[in-house]
Design an enzyme around this catalytic site. Structure first.
Site, mmCIF file in Angstrom:
data_model
loop_
_atom_site.group_PDB
_atom_site.id
_atom_site.type_symbol
_atom_site.label_atom_id
_atom_site.label_comp_id
_atom_site.label_asym_id
_atom_site.label_seq_id
_atom_site.Cartn_x
_atom_site.Cartn_y
_atom_site.Cartn_z
ATOM 1 N N ASP A 9 -17.042 10.610 -2.571
ATOM 2 C CA ASP A 9 -16.358 9.381 -2.143
ATOM 3 C C ASP A 9 -17.103 8.733 -0.982
ATOM 4 O OD1 ASP A 9 -13.883 7.652 -1.212
ATOM 5 O OD2 ASP A 9 -13.246 8.562 -3.092
ATOM 6 N N ASP A 10 -16.420 7.935 -0.230
ATOM 7 C CA ASP A 10 -16.967 7.118 0.862
ATOM 8 C C ASP A 10 -17.737 7.965 1.887
ATOM 9 O OD1 ASP A 10 -17.351 5.101 2.660
ATOM 10 O OD2 ASP A 10 -15.222 4.643 2.965
ATOM 11 N N ASP A 61 -14.387 0.597 -5.153
ATOM 12 C CA ASP A 61 -13.268 0.387 -4.238
ATOM 13 C C ASP A 61 -13.295 -1.042 -3.686
ATOM 14 O OD1 ASP A 61 -11.084 1.050 -2.684
ATOM 15 O OD2 ASP A 61 -12.029 2.770 -1.707
ATOM 16 N N TRP A 85 0.849 -1.187 0.000
ATOM 17 C CA TRP A 85 0.000 0.000 0.000
ATOM 18 C C TRP A 85 0.892 1.247 0.000
ATOM 19 C CZ3 TRP A 85 -0.238 4.222 3.169
ATOM 20 C CH2 TRP A 85 -1.322 5.085 2.964
ATOM 21 N N LYS A 100 -16.582 5.093 -8.839
ATOM 22 C CA LYS A 100 -15.299 4.589 -8.323
ATOM 23 C C LYS A 100 -15.622 3.367 -7.485
ATOM 24 C CE LYS A 100 -11.557 6.052 -5.178
ATOM 25 N NZ LYS A 100 -11.136 7.185 -4.323
ATOM 26 N N CYS A 107 -10.422 0.531 -7.882
ATOM 27 C CA CYS A 107 -9.587 0.997 -6.783
ATOM 28 C C CYS A 107 -9.544 -0.139 -5.763
ATOM 29 C CB CYS A 107 -10.244 2.242 -6.183
ATOM 30 S SG CYS A 107 -9.437 2.869 -4.705
ATOM 31 N N ASP A 140 -3.135 5.275 -3.043
ATOM 32 C CA ASP A 140 -3.604 6.257 -2.059
ATOM 33 C C ASP A 140 -2.519 7.260 -1.738
ATOM 34 O OD1 ASP A 140 -6.144 5.416 -1.782
ATOM 35 O OD2 ASP A 140 -5.822 4.243 0.028
ATOM 36 N N ARG A 182 -9.927 -3.236 8.260
ATOM 37 C CA ARG A 182 -10.609 -1.936 8.253
ATOM 38 C C ARG A 182 -12.052 -2.098 8.770
ATOM 39 N NH1 ARG A 182 -12.337 2.416 3.608
ATOM 40 N NH2 ARG A 182 -11.567 4.233 4.672
#
Ligand code: DGJ
Length: 733
Positions: free
Chosen positions: A366-367, A478, A199, A476, A526, A548, A443
Site C-alpha cells: 500500500d501507500d 486511491d 467516510w 489499488k 478506492c 476504510d 490530507r
C-alpha cells in the site's frame, strides 16, 4: 427484435419479458413518455397520453389551446417552452436565449449498442443481447440535434439510456445542463431510497416518501462521493425485499452528479439524473458533439432483492471489463493497517511470508513506497521508488514476493500531489487552484489538474516506468480528497465550466491507457475507502474498496447497503485486526471473516502478530474461501434481515443450480434468553432436501416457509458469550 414500431402513430415500444417502455411523438412534435412498467402487450398503441387541458392553462402551446406541456410526460424536456418543471438540458445560444424546443425528426434501430466515446458504459458481448433505438430530435432555431439512445436488454429487466448533443449550426452554443435521463411518471405514490453516508459509513440506505415539491441528492466534490451514491431506487409504498414494484436508476459516472425528484401540482413525478449542472458549461462549436454518461434503469415487480440481483448480473456480465470478469478474485493481504508507511523491505517480506503460510494468493504493498513518502506530508506526484525503504526497487520487491509464491500488487494515488514533491516544485500550475486564493490542502495534498492532457501524460509515463519493469498483477488506485477551488490555471475563462467533467474524463483516459498497456492487471478503485464506489469506476476497476472502516459490525451495514446497487464481486472486503483500528471494537476472527466473505475477501493486518489460535482460524478461513468464493462472489444474493432494522442481520447466497447455499447471520448485541429465532430463507429449490452444516436434512420448502432455526444442533445463539457474533450455515442439496 425487442422494439415494436408504429410508423403512423410514431410510437416505439421497447420490451423484453419483464418490462415495457413506450415512447411516442406528442401533438407538438416533442418526444413523450407513454408508458414505463411491467411488460404489456407490444401491439398496444398507447392512447390517452395527449394531455388535454380543461382550460387553457398559462402554458397552452401555440395554436393548440387544448394541449399543454404542463401535463405531459416527456422524454427529454426543454426549458422555456411551456413545461415549468426542471428541464433535462439547457442550451445557451449565441444571442443569449436559453429557450429550446426539440422536435422529433427521425429514428434508427439496430442490434447491440455503441460505446460512448471517452466514457464508461455497458456493452454487449454479442449483438443479440440488446437492441438500440436512437431517436433524433432537432431544435431548428438553436441548430442543435439531440440523439436519445435507448438500449433494451434481452436477458435483464433493464433499459440503458444516454443523450448526445451535436451543434448543426455555425454559431457556438453552450450546454449548461445535459442530463442523462428524465423519467416522467403519471403519479407520485413512491418512496425514494438513497444510499448515503460519509467516510467510514458509506451507502446506508435511507428511505424518504416522494412528496410534492423537489427532493434531490448530489455531489459537488469532483467524485461520486461517500456522502450520496449516484444510485436511487423509486419503489411503490408496499414494496419490500421480496415483492412489489421498484425502479433503480444507476448513473455510470464518477464525477459530480445530481438526482432529482420533482412532483408538480398535478401530482406527476419527474425524475432526472446526470452530470450535476451546477457550474457545468460545455461550449459546442459547429459540428462538435457532447455525450452524456449512461444511466442503467432497472425495473422489477418482485421486490428489492430481485432489482439488485438483476443489476448484479448485468454489471458482472455487461459492465465489468477485466480478465477477472466473472472469475473468483484472488485472496489478498494488504499491509496498510499493519504498517501504514513505516516499513522496509524486510518488514514487508516478513508479512508476505506469513501470508503465504496462511494461504493468501496476492500481496499488496500500500501507500508509502515512492518519493519521500514517510508520512502523508510528502511524495505524492513522485512515482519513483523510495530506495531507502526498498533498495531493490519495486522490481526487486515484486520478484522477491513472487519467489515466496505470491502475486504482487501495488498502491497508487495518481490524481494527487503533495506540495513537498518534485512534481509540484516543477509544475505548481498543474494543480486545480483559483487565482489569488488559498490552495486548500486535504490530507496535506492538492488535486492535479486532470483536465490538462499534459498532466495526465506525465503521470502515465511515470507509472508506466514502474509497472512495466516489475511483475505487478494488481493495482489499488486511491483518491484521498475532494476537489476544492476547481479552476484550471492559465486557461481561458470559458473553459472553467468544463473542468469538473474534463477532470473525470482525464481519470478515465488514464485508466484506459493503463488497461490497454497492462490488460492482465486487476484494478481496485478506492477513495478514502468507498468515496468513489460507482458504476463508472466498475467499468475500469472491477472491484472497489468498500470502506476504510474494517470493523466487522460496521461492515455488515456498509456491505448490506452497497449490495442494493452493486455486486458482491465488486466489494473489496478484508479481515483486519481486533480491536479494530477505526472503532476499537473487538470481534472474533471468524466473525470478522464471516462478513468479509461477502466480498472479494482478503486480510489487512500483520499475521505475524496474531495468536497461534487466530492464525489457525485464518488458515481455515482461506481454505474455506478458496472452496466457496465462486458462490459468494457470483451466486444469487438474498438480503433476509436488515442490520438497519434489527439486532440481527442476515443474508444468503444461492448457486445457480440451487444445490448449494450459504446463510450468514450476524448479531450485534447479545440478548439473553431470546429463545428460538427462525429465519425464512429464499431462492432454494422447494423440492430438494438440504443438509444444514452436514447435519440436519430439511426440505427447501420448509426452509423457505417455516425457516431455519438458529438453535439447531449447534450451540444456541443466545448462549454465545459475546456481542457482535455471527453464525454460518452451509446448505447442500
Ligand atoms: C485510503 C485507503 O482507503 C486506505 O486503504 C489506504 O490505502 C490509505 N488511503 C493509504 O493512504
Amino acid at each position: 427484435m425487442a422494439i415494436k414500431i408504429f410508423e403512423k402513430e410514431k410510437q416505439f415500444h421497447l420490451y423484453n419479458s419483464k418490462l415495457s417502455y413506450v415512447i411516442g411523438e406528442c401533438r407538438d412534435g416533442e418526444v413523450g413518455q407513454l408508458y414505463f412498467g411491467k411488460r404489456i402487450n407490444e401491439n398496444q398503441i398507447v392512447y390517452g397520453y395527449q394531455t388535454l387541458a380543461g382550460r387553457p392553462l398559462c402554458c397552452a402551446v401555440t395554436e393548440d389551446e387544448n394541449y399543454t406541456k404542463e401535463l405531459a410526460c416527456l422524454e427529454y424536456p426543454a426549458f422555456g417552452n411551456g413545461d415549468f418543471r426542471g428541464p433535462a438540458y439547457e442550451i445557451r445560444q449565441s444571442n443569449g436565449s436559453r429557450v429550446t424546443n426539440l422536435v422529433y425528426d427521425r429514428y434508427q434501430v439496430y442490434e447491440g449498442n455503441k460505446p460512448i466515446p471517452g466514457l464508461p458504459a455497458s456493452y454487449v458481448n454479442t449483438d443479440s443481447e440488446a437492441t438500440t433505438l436512437e431517436i433524433v430530435c432537432v431544435d431548428e432555431v438553436a441548430k442543435v440535434e439531440v440523439t436519445l439512445f435507448y438500449t433494451i436488454w434481452e436477458d435483464y429487466s433493464i433499459i440503458t439510456r444516454h443523450a448526445s448533443f451535436k451543434n448543426i449550426g455555425s454559431d457556438e452554443v453552450k450546454l449548461t445542463k445535459a442530463l442523462s435521463c428524465c423519467l416522467d411518471f403519471p403519479d407520485y405514490e413512491y418512496d425514494w431510497i438513497q444510499f448515503e453516508g460519509a467516510w467510514g459509513r458509506e451507502r446506508y440506505p435511507h428511505v424518504r416518501p416522494v412528496e410534492k415539491g423537489i427532493m434531490s441528492i448530489e455531489s459537488m466534490r469532483g467524485h461520486s462521493s461517500a456522502n450520496f451514491n449516484p444510485f436511487v431506487i423509486l419503489k411503490r409504498k408496499n414494496t419490500d425485499e421480496f415483492q412489489g414494484e421498484a425502479m433503480g436508476i444507476n448513473l455510470v459516472y464518477s464525477g459530480n452528479f445530481a438526482a432529482k425528484a420533482e412532483v408538480d401540482n398535478y401530482g406527476k413525478l419527474r425524475f432526472t439524473m446526470g452530470i450535476n449542472p451546477n457550474w457545468f458549461v460545455w461550449p459546442l462549436n459547429s459540428g462538435e458533439v457532447f455525450d452524456t454518461p449512461e444511466v442503467i434503469i432497472t425495473y422489477t415487480k418482485n421486490g428489492l432483492n430481485d432489482l439488485s440481483q438483476n443489476l448484479h448480473k448485468f454489471m458482472n456480465n455487461n459492465l465489468v471489463r477485466s480478465p477477472y470478469k466473472n472469475k473468483p478474485r484472488p485472496i489478498l493481504l494488504n499491509n496498510w493497517e499493519a504498517t501504514e508507511m513505516e516499513f522496509d523491505e524486510e518488514k514487508i517480506l516478513k508479512i508476505a511470508r506469513k501470508g503465504k503460510e496462511a494461504g493468501v494468493e496476492l500481496f499488496v504493498l500500500d501507500d508509502g513506497w515512492f518519493g519521500k513518502r514517510d508520512d502523508d506530508y510528502a511524495g505524492l506526484g513522485d512515482w519513483f521508488v523510495n530506495t531507502n525503504k526498498l533498495p531493490d526497487g519495486i522490481t526487486g520487491l515484486a520478484k522477491k514476493v513472487n519467489e515466496i509464491g505470491l502475486d504482487f500488487g501495488l498502491w497508487i494515488e495518481p490524481e494527487m500531489v503533495n506540495p513537498d514533491s518534485d512534481l509540484y516544485r516543477a509544475h505548481p500550475d498543474w494543480v486545480l487552484a483559483a487565482p489569488d486564493r488559498r490552495r486548500t490542502l486535504g490530507r496535506h495534498q492538492m488535486v492535479l489538474d486532470y483536465s490538462k492532457p499534459e498532466v495526465v501524460d506525465n503521470i502515465y509515463h511515470q507509472l508506466y516506468d514502474v509497472i512495466s519493469t516489475a511483475n505487478i498483477s494488481y493495482i489499488k488506485w486511491d483518491m484521498n480528497r475532494s476537489i476544492t477551488e476547481c479552476f484550471s490555471q492559465g486557461v481561458a475563462p470559458e473553459y472553467q465550466g468544463m473542468v469538473y467533467h474534463k477532470y473525470i474524463l482525464g481519470v478515465y483516459s488514464l485508466y484506459e491507457r493503463l488497461i490497454k498497456d497492462f490488460p492482465h492487471i486487476l484494478f481496485e478503485s478506492c477513495a478514502s475507502g468507498g468515496g468513489r464506489f460507482d458504476a463508472g469506476m466498475l467499468y475500469y476497476a472491477p472491484q472497489a474498496w468498500c470502506s476504510d472502516d474494517t470493523d466487522g459490525h460496521e461492515r455488515v451495514k456498509i456491505q448490506y447497503g452497497t449490495s442494493y446497487g452493486y455486486p458482491i464481486a465488486s466489494m473489496g472486503a478484508h479481515v483486519s485486526k481486533s480491536p479494530n483500528n477505526q472503532t476499537g471494537r473487538s470481534m472474533d476472527a471468524d466473525d470478522r471473516a464471516n462478513i468479509a466473505c461477502f466480498g472479494t475477501f482478503g486480510y489487512e493486518l500483520d499475521l505475524n502478530e496474531v495468536s497461534e489460535e487466530e492464525f489457525a482460524q485464518v488458515k481455515k478461513q482461506i481454505v474455506f474461501m478458496k472452496e466457496y468464493r465462486g458462490l459468494f462472489q457470483y451466486g444469487t444474493l438474498y438480503r433476509l434481515q436488515s442490520p438497519f432494522e434489527k439486532n440481527t442481520a442476515s443474508w444468503m447466497v444461492v448457486s445457480e443450480d440451487k444445490k448449494l447455499a450459504i446463510v450468514v447471520m450476524y448479531k450485534s448485541l447479545k440478548t439473553p434468553n431470546v429463545g428460538m429465532e427462525t429465519i425464512r430463507l429464499q431462492g432454494l429449490d422447494e423440492k430438494l432436501v438440504y443438509t444444514v452444516n452436514d447435519k440436519e436434512k430439511i426440505y427447501g420448502d420448509f426452509l423457505m416457509e417455516r425457516g431455519l432455526g438458529t438453535m439447531g444442533s449447534d450451540e444456541p445463539w443466545y448462549l454465545s458469550d459475546a456481542d457482535f457474533t455471527s453464525r454460518m450455515f452451509i446448505l447442500k442439496a
